[in-house]
Scaffold this motif. Sequence first.
Motif, PDB file in Angstrom:
ATOM      1  N   ALA A  50     -14.997  55.135  40.013  1.00 43.43           N
ATOM      2  CA  ALA A  50     -15.093  54.046  39.042  1.00 43.43           C
ATOM      3  C   ALA A  50     -14.951  52.689  39.731  1.00 43.43           C
ATOM      4  O   ALA A  50     -15.660  51.729  39.408  1.00 43.43           O
ATOM      5  CB  ALA A  50     -14.027  54.212  37.962  1.00 43.43           C
ATOM      6  N   LEU A  51     -14.054  52.617  40.715  1.00 44.31           N
ATOM      7  CA  LEU A  51     -13.874  51.379  41.461  1.00 44.31           C
ATOM      8  C   LEU A  51     -15.130  51.021  42.240  1.00 44.31           C
ATOM      9  O   LEU A  51     -15.523  49.849  42.308  1.00 44.31           O
ATOM     10  CB  LEU A  51     -12.678  51.504  42.408  1.00 44.31           C
ATOM     11  CG  LEU A  51     -11.295  51.507  41.741  1.00 44.31           C
ATOM     12  CD1 LEU A  51     -10.228  52.018  42.710  1.00 44.31           C
ATOM     13  CD2 LEU A  51     -10.941  50.111  41.249  1.00 44.31           C
ATOM     14  N   ARG A  52     -15.798  52.031  42.796  1.00 43.89           N
ATOM     15  CA  ARG A  52     -17.046  51.766  43.526  1.00 43.89           C
ATOM     16  C   ARG A  52     -18.138  51.265  42.583  1.00 43.89           C
ATOM     17  O   ARG A  52     -19.022  50.518  42.990  1.00 43.89           O
ATOM     18  CB  ARG A  52     -17.526  53.029  44.249  1.00 43.89           C
ATOM     19  CG  ARG A  52     -16.648  53.450  45.415  1.00 43.89           C
ATOM     20  CD  ARG A  52     -17.389  54.348  46.376  1.00 43.89           C
ATOM     21  NE  ARG A  52     -17.860  55.584  45.778  1.00 43.89           N
ATOM     22  CZ  ARG A  52     -17.199  56.724  45.792  1.00 43.89           C
ATOM     23  NH1 ARG A  52     -15.993  56.788  46.354  1.00 43.89           N
ATOM     24  NH2 ARG A  52     -17.710  57.817  45.241  1.00 43.89           N
ATOM     25  N   CYS A  53     -18.061  51.693  41.317  1.00 48.15           N
ATOM     26  CA  CYS A  53     -19.065  51.274  40.333  1.00 48.15           C
ATOM     27  C   CYS A  53     -18.837  49.846  39.853  1.00 48.15           C
ATOM     28  O   CYS A  53     -19.732  49.245  39.237  1.00 48.15           O
ATOM     29  CB  CYS A  53     -19.046  52.214  39.128  1.00 48.15           C
ATOM     30  SG  CYS A  53     -19.682  53.858  39.485  1.00 48.15           S
ATOM     31  N   ASP A  54     -17.650  49.312  40.105  1.00 46.13           N
ATOM     32  CA  ASP A  54     -17.315  47.937  39.717  1.00 46.13           C
ATOM     33  C   ASP A  54     -17.435  47.723  38.208  1.00 46.13           C
ATOM     34  O   ASP A  54     -17.909  46.678  37.740  1.00 46.13           O
ATOM     35  CB  ASP A  54     -18.225  46.952  40.467  1.00 46.13           C
ATOM     36  CG  ASP A  54     -17.669  45.533  40.461  1.00 46.13           C
ATOM     37  OD1 ASP A  54     -16.436  45.381  40.338  1.00 46.13           O
ATOM     38  OD2 ASP A  54     -18.474  44.582  40.551  1.00 46.13           O
ATOM     39  N   VAL A  55     -17.002  48.720  37.419  1.00 42.64           N
ATOM     40  CA  VAL A  55     -17.030  48.599  35.961  1.00 42.64           C
ATOM     41  C   VAL A  55     -15.907  47.696  35.486  1.00 42.64           C
ATOM     42  O   VAL A  55     -14.953  47.417  36.220  1.00 42.64           O
ATOM     43  CB  VAL A  55     -16.906  49.989  35.281  1.00 42.64           C
ATOM     44  CG1 VAL A  55     -18.146  50.824  35.526  1.00 42.64           C
ATOM     45  CG2 VAL A  55     -15.660  50.724  35.770  1.00 42.64           C
ATOM     46  N   ASP A  56     -16.042  47.220  34.244  1.00 43.11           N
ATOM     47  CA  ASP A  56     -15.017  46.345  33.674  1.00 43.11           C
ATOM     48  C   ASP A  56     -13.740  47.110  33.351  1.00 43.11           C
ATOM     49  O   ASP A  56     -12.648  46.567  33.458  1.00 43.11           O
ATOM     50  CB  ASP A  56     -15.546  45.663  32.409  1.00 43.11           C
ATOM     51  CG  ASP A  56     -16.684  44.712  32.717  1.00 43.11           C
ATOM     52  OD1 ASP A  56     -16.455  43.747  33.462  1.00 43.11           O
ATOM     53  OD2 ASP A  56     -17.800  44.945  32.227  1.00 43.11           O
ATOM     54  N   PHE A  57     -13.912  48.350  32.910  1.00 40.48           N
ATOM     55  CA  PHE A  57     -12.726  49.182  32.713  1.00 40.48           C
ATOM     56  C   PHE A  57     -13.092  50.659  32.728  1.00 40.48           C
ATOM     57  O   PHE A  57     -14.265  51.023  32.705  1.00 40.48           O
ATOM     58  CB  PHE A  57     -11.927  48.794  31.467  1.00 40.48           C
ATOM     59  CG  PHE A  57     -12.554  49.111  30.137  1.00 40.48           C
ATOM     60  CD1 PHE A  57     -12.298  50.307  29.496  1.00 40.48           C
ATOM     61  CD2 PHE A  57     -13.371  48.184  29.499  1.00 40.48           C
ATOM     62  CE1 PHE A  57     -12.831  50.576  28.254  1.00 40.48           C
ATOM     63  CE2 PHE A  57     -13.904  48.437  28.258  1.00 40.48           C
ATOM     64  CZ  PHE A  57     -13.647  49.646  27.631  1.00 40.48           C
ATOM     65  N   VAL A  58     -12.072  51.482  32.784  1.00 40.24           N
ATOM     66  CA  VAL A  58     -12.272  52.921  32.896  1.00 40.24           C
ATOM     67  C   VAL A  58     -11.552  53.623  31.753  1.00 40.24           C
ATOM     68  O   VAL A  58     -10.492  53.183  31.302  1.00 40.24           O
ATOM     69  CB  VAL A  58     -11.770  53.439  34.260  1.00 40.24           C
ATOM     70  CG1 VAL A  58     -10.268  53.249  34.395  1.00 40.24           C
ATOM     71  CG2 VAL A  58     -12.143  54.894  34.480  1.00 40.24           C
ATOM     72  N   SER A  59     -12.163  54.706  31.259  1.00 38.32           N
ATOM     73  CA  SER A  59     -11.548  55.525  30.218  1.00 38.32           C
ATOM     74  C   SER A  59     -11.021  56.803  30.855  1.00 38.32           C
ATOM     75  O   SER A  59     -11.799  57.675  31.265  1.00 38.32           O
ATOM     76  CB  SER A  59     -12.575  55.857  29.134  1.00 38.32           C
ATOM     77  OG  SER A  59     -11.992  56.651  28.120  1.00 38.32           O
ATOM     78  N   VAL A  60      -9.712  56.897  30.957  1.00 41.01           N
ATOM     79  CA  VAL A  60      -9.056  58.078  31.538  1.00 41.01           C
ATOM     80  C   VAL A  60      -8.675  59.015  30.403  1.00 41.01           C
ATOM     81  O   VAL A  60      -8.001  58.607  29.459  1.00 41.01           O
ATOM     82  CB  VAL A  60      -7.801  57.671  32.326  1.00 41.01           C
ATOM     83  CG1 VAL A  60      -7.070  58.907  32.837  1.00 41.01           C
ATOM     84  CG2 VAL A  60      -8.169  56.748  33.479  1.00 41.01           C
ATOM     85  N   PHE A  61      -9.123  60.274  30.506  1.00 37.77           N
ATOM     86  CA  PHE A  61      -8.814  61.195  29.410  1.00 37.77           C
ATOM     87  C   PHE A  61      -8.052  62.420  29.889  1.00 37.77           C
ATOM     88  O   PHE A  61      -8.166  62.850  31.037  1.00 37.77           O
ATOM     89  CB  PHE A  61     -10.093  61.624  28.678  1.00 37.77           C
ATOM     90  CG  PHE A  61     -10.948  62.622  29.422  1.00 37.77           C
ATOM     91  CD1 PHE A  61     -10.810  63.991  29.204  1.00 37.77           C
ATOM     92  CD2 PHE A  61     -11.908  62.189  30.334  1.00 37.77           C
ATOM     93  CE1 PHE A  61     -11.598  64.908  29.882  1.00 37.77           C
ATOM     94  CE2 PHE A  61     -12.708  63.108  31.013  1.00 37.77           C
ATOM     95  CZ  PHE A  61     -12.559  64.474  30.794  1.00 37.77           C
ATOM     96  N   ILE A  62      -7.274  62.955  28.964  1.00 40.05           N
ATOM     97  CA  ILE A  62      -6.550  64.213  29.176  1.00 40.05           C
ATOM     98  C   ILE A  62      -6.464  64.916  27.827  1.00 40.05           C
ATOM     99  O   ILE A  62      -6.238  64.270  26.801  1.00 40.05           O
ATOM    100  CB  ILE A  62      -5.129  63.960  29.754  1.00 40.05           C
ATOM    101  CG1 ILE A  62      -4.468  65.268  30.215  1.00 40.05           C
ATOM    102  CG2 ILE A  62      -4.249  63.224  28.757  1.00 40.05           C
ATOM    103  CD1 ILE A  62      -4.923  65.749  31.541  1.00 40.05           C
ATOM    104  N   ALA A  63      -6.717  66.221  27.814  1.00 37.48           N
ATOM    105  CA  ALA A  63      -6.571  66.973  26.566  1.00 37.48           C
ATOM    106  C   ALA A  63      -5.095  67.166  26.258  1.00 37.48           C
ATOM    107  O   ALA A  63      -4.283  67.402  27.161  1.00 37.48           O
ATOM    108  CB  ALA A  63      -7.279  68.314  26.679  1.00 37.48           C
ATOM    109  N   THR A  64      -4.753  67.066  24.968  1.00 35.14           N
ATOM    110  CA  THR A  64      -3.341  67.115  24.593  1.00 35.14           C
ATOM    111  C   THR A  64      -2.992  68.245  23.628  1.00 35.14           C
ATOM    112  O   THR A  64      -1.811  68.491  23.375  1.00 35.14           O
ATOM    113  CB  THR A  64      -2.928  65.781  23.945  1.00 35.14           C
ATOM    114  OG1 THR A  64      -3.829  65.473  22.879  1.00 35.14           O
ATOM    115  CG2 THR A  64      -2.946  64.651  24.971  1.00 35.14           C
ATOM    116  N   SER A  65      -3.984  68.938  23.092  1.00 38.56           N
ATOM    117  CA  SER A  65      -3.688  70.006  22.131  1.00 38.56           C
ATOM    118  C   SER A  65      -3.212  71.259  22.852  1.00 38.56           C
ATOM    119  O   SER A  65      -3.572  71.515  24.008  1.00 38.56           O
ATOM    120  CB  SER A  65      -4.931  70.339  21.303  1.00 38.56           C
ATOM    121  OG  SER A  65      -5.920  70.958  22.112  1.00 38.56           O
TER     122      SER A  65
END
Length: 385
Positions: free
Chosen positions: A99-114
């Motif tokens: 994501a850092l190499r892509c130079d995006v404005d922000f990143v969506s970090v996900f984890i399953a919680t159920s």
Amino acid sequence: MDDYSRNTLMQYINPKPKDIEICDVTLRDGEQTPGVVFTREEKIAIAEKLDSIGIEVIEAGFPVVSKTEEDIVREIAHLGLDARVCCLARSVAKDIDVALRCDVDFVSVFIATSDLHLKYKYHKTFEEAESCALDVLDYAKDHGLTVRFAAEDATRTDVNVLKSIFRAAEEHGADYVSIADTVGILNPSTAHYLVSEIKNTVKTKVCIHCHNDLGMAVANTVSGAEAGAFQLHTTVNGIGERCGNASLEELLVSLRVQYGIERYDVSQLSELSKMVEQYSGIPIPRIKPIVGCNAFAHESGIHVAAVLENPMTYELYAPEMVGCKREIIIGKHTGSKALKGVVQKMGYDLSRDQMCTLLDRVKKCSEAKRKVTCERLTEFIRELE
């Protein structure tokens, strides 16, 4: 917007969604539709059209999937769009590096919680998954990224567990927390309740990401917005895994008609919808709201007669508002008044007997399941002369 289009019941709804932004995920979740792959050129064209409509956030892809995907996400991030560009990342440090190499404005970090996902997908305890996710959140923040912390299958997670992990994410600097209705189990009441509970738990901006397995993704998103969700997730034409996601065009027009939110250029929705239909290979159903070819089509005699006098009698909003056109269908249900109006617009002046004969021919043709096109109607009229 014509006053007739306003839902008078809306005055009794409090609070109304005001402070919102749209995050369109067509280029990521939409591309996870089985069989759908967008080319570089197609992704760029969709991103530019979303930007011209005024969408605030574009989720450009899942760059860790491949080098090609990474390159496309980076290129979209460098297009100079007004929209902010984000990408998806697992709770894995290397995803943050990409994501850092892509130079995006922000990143969506996900984890399953159920419990279901923890047991059968991760084979981890909740504590192990949470620790992993928070470590990656810290890693992303340490590298200067804005982070949306998303709980996958949040809507089948115990509410107290969900509150706990969102509180922890907030403490670790998450800029957004996201409720993912991964299998579309919500209804408008439960969506409103859940967003309200999370809003009362954290000060961080809340996102809602709805799937359409029960056909309620848009309704749930609107309900979540009423409860205070800030970022609303959509896809063009509602494409996405299984039954798809909340439809962008349906959400934008609902926000405009019901709540007076008019900052999006909805006149481009038809063009965007057709673009995604072509690129995805998924046909738009005729009865699809907003952009389906039947959305502004009228055949019933009583309806057509009224529409010819005032379209608002059977149209909630003008087709031109969303870049569409009205269509009067001649067929089995067409009445004499409606048919006369159509014939006159075509430049013909028929006698009463001729109109009766023409109406009879139209009904018989339609009942034989033959479409009465303008060409065929012209042919019928000429045979009367």
